[in-house]
Design a protein around this motif. Structure first.
Motif, mmCIF file in Angstrom:
data_model
loop_
_atom_site.group_PDB
_atom_site.id
_atom_site.type_symbol
_atom_site.label_atom_id
_atom_site.label_comp_id
_atom_site.label_asym_id
_atom_site.label_seq_id
_atom_site.Cartn_x
_atom_site.Cartn_y
_atom_site.Cartn_z
ATOM 1 N N SER A 1 0.832 -1.208 0.000
ATOM 2 C CA SER A 1 0.000 0.000 0.000
ATOM 3 C C SER A 1 0.864 1.255 0.000
ATOM 4 O O SER A 1 1.988 1.250 0.502
ATOM 5 N N ARG B 1 0.131 5.795 0.113
ATOM 6 C CA ARG B 1 -0.842 6.887 0.174
ATOM 7 C C ARG B 1 -0.221 8.116 -0.462
ATOM 8 O O ARG B 1 0.875 8.541 -0.081
ATOM 9 N N ARG C 1 -9.621 -1.161 -5.033
ATOM 10 C CA ARG C 1 -8.258 -1.144 -4.469
ATOM 11 C C ARG C 1 -7.824 0.253 -4.023
ATOM 12 O O ARG C 1 -7.092 0.393 -3.034
ATOM 13 N N PHE C 2 -8.251 1.266 -4.757
ATOM 14 C CA PHE C 2 -7.875 2.643 -4.461
ATOM 15 C C PHE C 2 -9.074 3.397 -3.898
ATOM 16 O O PHE C 2 -10.216 3.158 -4.294
ATOM 17 N N GLN D 1 -5.529 6.679 -1.380
ATOM 18 C CA GLN D 1 -5.065 5.496 -0.671
ATOM 19 C C GLN D 1 -5.042 4.336 -1.662
ATOM 20 O O GLN D 1 -6.075 3.995 -2.245
ATOM 21 N N ASN E 1 -4.205 0.436 -2.242
ATOM 22 C CA ASN E 1 -3.988 -0.870 -1.625
ATOM 23 C C ASN E 1 -3.867 -1.939 -2.707
ATOM 24 O O ASN E 1 -4.257 -1.726 -3.854
ATOM 25 N N SER E 2 -3.361 -3.080 -2.306
ATOM 26 C CA SER E 2 -3.221 -4.221 -3.224
ATOM 27 C C SER E 2 -2.557 -3.799 -4.523
ATOM 28 O O SER E 2 -3.034 -4.111 -5.622
ATOM 29 N N LEU E 3 -1.475 -3.088 -4.393
ATOM 30 C CA LEU E 3 -0.809 -2.547 -5.575
ATOM 31 C C LEU E 3 -0.242 -3.654 -6.454
ATOM 32 O O LEU E 3 0.215 -4.699 -5.969
#
Length: 114
Positions: free
Chosen positions: A16, A18, A65-66, A80, A82-84
């Motif tokens: 993740s 930000r 995810r975002f 934010q 996540n799960s990039l």
């Protein structure tokens, strides 16, 4: 108007990050802010946007995810992520749209790699 972005970096797949962007100057109460990205050899694309009223939109590739959010009182927008995935690797740009004009922040590099 100036936009100052921060928060990029290197992260492993599944991780993740930000991103934050602060707008300063003549900011109208009604506007839209968002994040775009540009990968090498590709066109700049919208990642996520949010209006001053809180309406959001996302690229299909990042839905779920975002998350984009904003603080109107501070003229900031946050993404934010996540799960990039490796395919999220790009330079990310903050954007502000007010009546008849658009501004861009400096890009911040996001690299997703193991």
């Amino acid at each position: 108007v100036q936009l100052q972005a921060s928060g990029g970096g290197l992260v492993q797949p599944g991780g993740s990050l930000r991103l934050s962007c602060a707008a300063s100057g003549s900011i109208f109460s009604i506007n839209a802010m968002g994040w775009y990205r540009q990968a090498p050899g590709k066109q700049r694309e919208l990642v996520a946007g949010i209006t001053s009223g809180g309406n959001t939109n996302y690229a299909d590739s990042v839905k779920g995810r975002f998350t984009i959010s904003r603080e109107n009182a501070k003229n900031t927008v946050t993404l934010q992520m996540n799960s990039l995935k490796p395919e999220d690797t790009a330079v990310y740009y903050c954007n502000l749209v007010q009546p008849n004009r658009s501004w861009w922040g400096q890009g911040t590099l996001v690299t997703v790699s193991s």
